[in-house]
Design a protein around this motif. Structure first.
Motif, PDB file in Angstrom:
ATOM      1  N   TYR A   6       0.856  -1.197   0.000  1.00  0.00           N
ATOM      2  CA  TYR A   6       0.000   0.000   0.000  1.00  0.00           C
ATOM      3  C   TYR A   6       0.887   1.239   0.000  1.00  0.00           C
ATOM      4  O   TYR A   6       1.814   1.366   0.817  1.00  0.00           O
ATOM      5  CB  TYR A   6      -0.918   0.031   1.219  1.00  0.00           C
ATOM      6  CG  TYR A   6      -1.742   1.309   1.292  1.00  0.00           C
ATOM      7  CD1 TYR A   6      -2.819   1.506   0.439  1.00  0.00           C
ATOM      8  CD2 TYR A   6      -1.403   2.327   2.183  1.00  0.00           C
ATOM      9  CE1 TYR A   6      -3.556   2.676   0.469  1.00  0.00           C
ATOM     10  CE2 TYR A   6      -2.141   3.508   2.224  1.00  0.00           C
ATOM     11  CZ  TYR A   6      -3.213   3.674   1.366  1.00  0.00           C
ATOM     12  OH  TYR A   6      -3.933   4.845   1.397  1.00  0.00           O
ATOM     13  N   GLU A  38       0.050  -7.510  -5.737  1.00  0.00           N
ATOM     14  CA  GLU A  38      -0.821  -6.385  -6.097  1.00  0.00           C
ATOM     15  C   GLU A  38      -0.415  -5.144  -5.312  1.00  0.00           C
ATOM     16  O   GLU A  38      -0.027  -5.234  -4.142  1.00  0.00           O
ATOM     17  CB  GLU A  38      -2.287  -6.719  -5.812  1.00  0.00           C
ATOM     18  CG  GLU A  38      -3.257  -5.647  -6.288  1.00  0.00           C
ATOM     19  CD  GLU A  38      -4.718  -6.058  -6.169  1.00  0.00           C
ATOM     20  OE1 GLU A  38      -5.587  -5.202  -6.405  1.00  0.00           O
ATOM     21  OE2 GLU A  38      -4.981  -7.229  -5.832  1.00  0.00           O
ATOM     22  N   TYR A  40      -1.664  -1.335  -4.021  1.00  0.00           N
ATOM     23  CA  TYR A  40      -2.797  -0.442  -3.771  1.00  0.00           C
ATOM     24  C   TYR A  40      -2.230   0.970  -3.623  1.00  0.00           C
ATOM     25  O   TYR A  40      -1.392   1.217  -2.749  1.00  0.00           O
ATOM     26  CB  TYR A  40      -3.537  -0.844  -2.495  1.00  0.00           C
ATOM     27  CG  TYR A  40      -4.123  -2.237  -2.532  1.00  0.00           C
ATOM     28  CD1 TYR A  40      -5.474  -2.435  -2.795  1.00  0.00           C
ATOM     29  CD2 TYR A  40      -3.322  -3.353  -2.299  1.00  0.00           C
ATOM     30  CE1 TYR A  40      -6.018  -3.715  -2.824  1.00  0.00           C
ATOM     31  CE2 TYR A  40      -3.854  -4.634  -2.331  1.00  0.00           C
ATOM     32  CZ  TYR A  40      -5.200  -4.808  -2.596  1.00  0.00           C
ATOM     33  OH  TYR A  40      -5.729  -6.075  -2.621  1.00  0.00           O
ATOM     34  N   ASP A  42      -2.940   5.157  -3.344  1.00  0.00           N
ATOM     35  CA  ASP A  42      -3.753   6.363  -3.150  1.00  0.00           C
ATOM     36  C   ASP A  42      -2.852   7.568  -3.394  1.00  0.00           C
ATOM     37  O   ASP A  42      -1.997   7.897  -2.565  1.00  0.00           O
ATOM     38  CB  ASP A  42      -4.319   6.422  -1.722  1.00  0.00           C
ATOM     39  CG  ASP A  42      -5.585   5.599  -1.567  1.00  0.00           C
ATOM     40  OD1 ASP A  42      -6.371   5.565  -2.523  1.00  0.00           O
ATOM     41  OD2 ASP A  42      -5.777   4.997  -0.497  1.00  0.00           O
ATOM     42  N   ASN A  53     -13.263   5.560   3.934  1.00  0.00           N
ATOM     43  CA  ASN A  53     -14.191   5.352   2.816  1.00  0.00           C
ATOM     44  C   ASN A  53     -13.935   6.304   1.656  1.00  0.00           C
ATOM     45  O   ASN A  53     -14.405   6.074   0.541  1.00  0.00           O
ATOM     46  CB  ASN A  53     -15.635   5.506   3.300  1.00  0.00           C
ATOM     47  CG  ASN A  53     -16.066   4.353   4.186  1.00  0.00           C
ATOM     48  OD1 ASN A  53     -15.545   3.249   4.071  1.00  0.00           O
ATOM     49  ND2 ASN A  53     -17.001   4.605   5.085  1.00  0.00           N
ATOM     50  N   PRO A  56     -10.038   5.318  -1.946  1.00  0.00           N
ATOM     51  CA  PRO A  56     -10.467   4.109  -2.670  1.00  0.00           C
ATOM     52  C   PRO A  56      -9.512   2.927  -2.560  1.00  0.00           C
ATOM     53  O   PRO A  56      -9.952   1.790  -2.367  1.00  0.00           O
ATOM     54  CB  PRO A  56     -10.608   4.591  -4.119  1.00  0.00           C
ATOM     55  CG  PRO A  56      -9.875   5.892  -4.189  1.00  0.00           C
ATOM     56  CD  PRO A  56      -9.965   6.491  -2.833  1.00  0.00           C
ATOM     57  N   ALA A  57      -8.214   3.173  -2.687  1.00  0.00           N
ATOM     58  CA  ALA A  57      -7.263   2.056  -2.646  1.00  0.00           C
ATOM     59  C   ALA A  57      -7.221   1.425  -1.258  1.00  0.00           C
ATOM     60  O   ALA A  57      -7.192   0.198  -1.121  1.00  0.00           O
ATOM     61  CB  ALA A  57      -5.872   2.530  -3.058  1.00  0.00           C
ATOM     62  N   LYS A  59      -9.598   1.498   0.993  1.00  0.00           N
ATOM     63  CA  LYS A  59     -10.875   0.811   1.227  1.00  0.00           C
ATOM     64  C   LYS A  59     -10.877  -0.559   0.556  1.00  0.00           C
ATOM     65  O   LYS A  59     -11.315  -1.556   1.142  1.00  0.00           O
ATOM     66  CB  LYS A  59     -12.035   1.656   0.703  1.00  0.00           C
ATOM     67  CG  LYS A  59     -13.411   1.099   1.063  1.00  0.00           C
ATOM     68  CD  LYS A  59     -14.516   2.026   0.610  1.00  0.00           C
ATOM     69  CE  LYS A  59     -15.875   1.531   1.083  1.00  0.00           C
ATOM     70  NZ  LYS A  59     -16.172   0.150   0.648  1.00  0.00           N
ATOM     71  N   LYS A  60     -10.368  -0.621  -0.674  1.00  0.00           N
ATOM     72  CA  LYS A  60     -10.300  -1.900  -1.385  1.00  0.00           C
ATOM     73  C   LYS A  60      -9.354  -2.867  -0.664  1.00  0.00           C
ATOM     74  O   LYS A  60      -9.648  -4.064  -0.531  1.00  0.00           O
ATOM     75  CB  LYS A  60      -9.827  -1.687  -2.821  1.00  0.00           C
ATOM     76  CG  LYS A  60      -9.802  -2.962  -3.671  1.00  0.00           C
ATOM     77  CD  LYS A  60      -9.404  -2.654  -5.103  1.00  0.00           C
ATOM     78  CE  LYS A  60      -9.472  -3.904  -5.977  1.00  0.00           C
ATOM     79  NZ  LYS A  60      -8.588  -4.979  -5.518  1.00  0.00           N
ATOM     80  N   LEU A  61      -8.232  -2.346  -0.182  1.00  0.00           N
ATOM     81  CA  LEU A  61      -7.282  -3.180   0.557  1.00  0.00           C
ATOM     82  C   LEU A  61      -7.941  -3.778   1.798  1.00  0.00           C
ATOM     83  O   LEU A  61      -7.829  -4.987   2.056  1.00  0.00           O
ATOM     84  CB  LEU A  61      -6.060  -2.346   0.956  1.00  0.00           C
ATOM     85  CG  LEU A  61      -5.097  -2.989   1.971  1.00  0.00           C
ATOM     86  CD1 LEU A  61      -4.480  -4.257   1.389  1.00  0.00           C
ATOM     87  CD2 LEU A  61      -4.016  -1.997   2.385  1.00  0.00           C
ATOM     88  N   ASP A  63     -11.093  -4.190   2.384  1.00  0.00           N
ATOM     89  CA  ASP A  63     -12.127  -5.153   1.970  1.00  0.00           C
ATOM     90  C   ASP A  63     -11.491  -6.498   1.611  1.00  0.00           C
ATOM     91  O   ASP A  63     -12.015  -7.563   1.973  1.00  0.00           O
ATOM     92  CB  ASP A  63     -12.903  -4.615   0.764  1.00  0.00           C
ATOM     93  CG  ASP A  63     -13.837  -3.470   1.139  1.00  0.00           C
ATOM     94  OD1 ASP A  63     -14.124  -3.321   2.346  1.00  0.00           O
ATOM     95  OD2 ASP A  63     -14.259  -2.723   0.240  1.00  0.00           O
ATOM     96  N   ASP A  64     -10.363  -6.451   0.906  1.00  0.00           N
ATOM     97  CA  ASP A  64      -9.673  -7.688   0.526  1.00  0.00           C
ATOM     98  C   ASP A  64      -9.144  -8.419   1.761  1.00  0.00           C
ATOM     99  O   ASP A  64      -9.161  -9.652   1.820  1.00  0.00           O
ATOM    100  CB  ASP A  64      -8.522  -7.381  -0.438  1.00  0.00           C
ATOM    101  CG  ASP A  64      -9.018  -7.030  -1.834  1.00  0.00           C
ATOM    102  OD1 ASP A  64     -10.216  -7.253  -2.101  1.00  0.00           O
ATOM    103  OD2 ASP A  64      -8.221  -6.525  -2.644  1.00  0.00           O
TER     104      ASP A  64
END
Length: 488
Positions: A6, A38, A40, A42, A53, A56-57, A59-61, A63-64
């Protein structure tokens, strides 16, 4: 499961920061023989201003991670994940729950620790990161303040003025200022009982703002701007700065300007007042109550009957809770929580951790003092050499070395100051919890603003369902639950 990284930078002025983070993380991944599956990213996103929230990056991290798709996370430093201590606490708990292996790119970043003592340490680090972020902002604000007061920063100019970029001086736009003068004269005539009447009269007289009709808002913006009497104001970090050196561009004297403010205030529409007094209308838990189903904030819902004041979810009508019930129960449970916390082994645990950290930090200070003494001696030696040198090139070389040594000396002093701050943070954290324990029994006697601040400072969030609510405290992330009956 994946190995991921990240990256985040705050502004477009820190583009090289992303490259630096990526290179450092790549080096670390090679050292650990872990190829990154991968990334991520921002970019140009402030962790201080934007929530999870809104990133985006990140939040996706998260969630994963929540979906068990991540095993190892590379990140440069903790502050890349979050600057706000509450958000970092949330991320830390997720990492801990999912047993994520976190590897930091920065060599001076201590490993993440999922033990009880480690959780306490992470809380302290989060507080320090938040403080450092605030200090950065303070320095930027101070620079803006200095530039404004010195006249270097002009900022956005109001209607009737423009900036000459060559001279960096403010110039008048005469045809626009003629309209502004007419606005002031119309207001000072006292012919209008309301702002809308003033607005109507101005537009009927054919006065426009760049071809567009005036509105009540645009008229107020002009009338209330002190630049028209030769004074500039700028709000920087809630501090109002005033610069009175623009009399040459003024169009109204100060007496008339203040009279115009008085008249404008008198004719401005007043909103109706409520029958409830201020204390009754203060929703103490506003901002920390969340719907369990959608995780959105519950919103205060006023009612004529004080017994019917509620916090409600705008998405789920069946999720609501009586204001007095949840506030009183939360206060009671907070008091019990801190009573139990003080009685438990928390103090002993904190003191032991504090002692261990203090020993390590004091050892680091000792080493720094030795380095500082050594650099001081070198500075003296180089100064003597410079005084004795006859050759200009040699003097220049010695001076260059002197500057480098002095910079290093300054850096070491700064590091030493930071370590002392960390020691103070350790002491302050335990003291803060004791203060909560003392203040909560007298909660009802506190001012409502103090009550609200205190609750928000000790509670991370309260999750509300249709039949219960769940409190998560910040220190250090303990939980409490309470069942209730909704009051319609």
């Amino acid at each position: 499961m994946k190995t991921v990284s990240y990256l985040r930078n705050s502004t477009n002025l820190q583009k090289n920061s992303i490259d630096m983070q990526r290179d450092t993380i790549l080096t670390r991944s090679i050292e650990h023989l872990l190829p990154i599956d991968e990334e991520y990213l921002d970019e140009d996103i402030s962790a201080r201003k934007l929530s999870i929230n809104q990133r985006p990056a990140l939040k996706k991290l998260l969630d994963d991670i929540e979906n068990d798709n991540v095993q190892t996370l590379f990140v440069y430093k903790r502050d890349r994940l979050a600057r706000q201590k509450e958000e970092y606490a949330k991320i830390y708990r997720l990492l801990k729950d999912k047993k994520i292996k976190v590897i930091f790119g920065a060599s001076d970043e201590s490993p993440i620790d999922y033990t009880d003592v480690g959780e306490l340490f992470e809380l302290i680090r989060a507080c320090i990161n938040e403080r450092e972020g605030n200090q950065i902002i303070e320095r930027l604000m101070q620079t803006r303040k200095t530039n404004f007061l010195s006249g270097k920063t002009v900022g956005r100019l109001p209607y009737g003025y423009k900036l000459d970029k060559d001279s960096n001086k403010i110039e008048r736009i005469e045809h626009q200022l003629e309209i502004v003068i007419k606005l002031y004269n119309e207001l000072l005539s006292k012919k209008h009982a309301k702002v809308r009447n003033l607005t109507k009269a101005v537009n009927e007289a054919g006065l426009t703002k760049d071809g567009k009709p005036w509105t009540a808002a645009t008229i107020k913006n002009v009338i209330t701007n002190p630049i028209y009497m030769g004074t500039r104001e700028m709000n920087i970090n809630k501090e109002k700065l005033t610069l009175e050196k623009f009399k040459h561009i003024s169009i109204i004297d100060s007496t008339d300007w203040y009279e115009a403010q008085k008249i404008l205030e008198e004719i401005s529409s007043k909103t109706g007042s409520s029958n409830h007094d201020k204390k009754q209308l203060t929703f103490l838990l506003d901002g920390i109550l969340f719907c369990k189903e959608c995780n959105q904030l519950l919103k205060p819902n006023n009612a004529r009957n004080l017994d019917n004041l509620k916090y409600k979810c705008s998405e789920h009508s069946h999720i609501y809770i009586n204001k007095e019930q949840v506030e009183q129960t939360t206060i009671k449970m907070s008091l019990e929580f801190f009573k139990n916390l003080i009685k438990s082994n928390f103090t002993g645990l904190s003191q032991r951790y504090q002692k261990d950290c203090k020993i390590a930090l004091e050892q680091e200070i000792k080493q720094l003092n030795q380095q500082i003494d050594s650099i001081q001696n070198l500075l003296v030696q180089h100064t003597e050499k410079w005084l004795e040198a006859n050759n200009k090139s040699k003097k220049d070389q010695i001076m260059s070395d002197l500057i480098k040594k002095h910079d290093k000396y300054t850096d070491e002093l700064y590091r030493k100051e930071n370590i002392y701050s960390e020691i103070s943070e350790l002491v302050e954290m335990v003291k803060k919890i004791s203060d909560y324990h003392k203040e909560l029994p007298n909660f009802e006697k506190l001012d409502t603003e103090v009550q609200q601040f205190l609750l928000k400072d000790i509670i991370y969030k309260i999750t509300v369902s249709s039949s219960s609510f769940h409190i998560v405290f910040k220190h250090p992330f303990f939980e409490a639950k309470e069942a209730f009956n909704n009051v319609p």
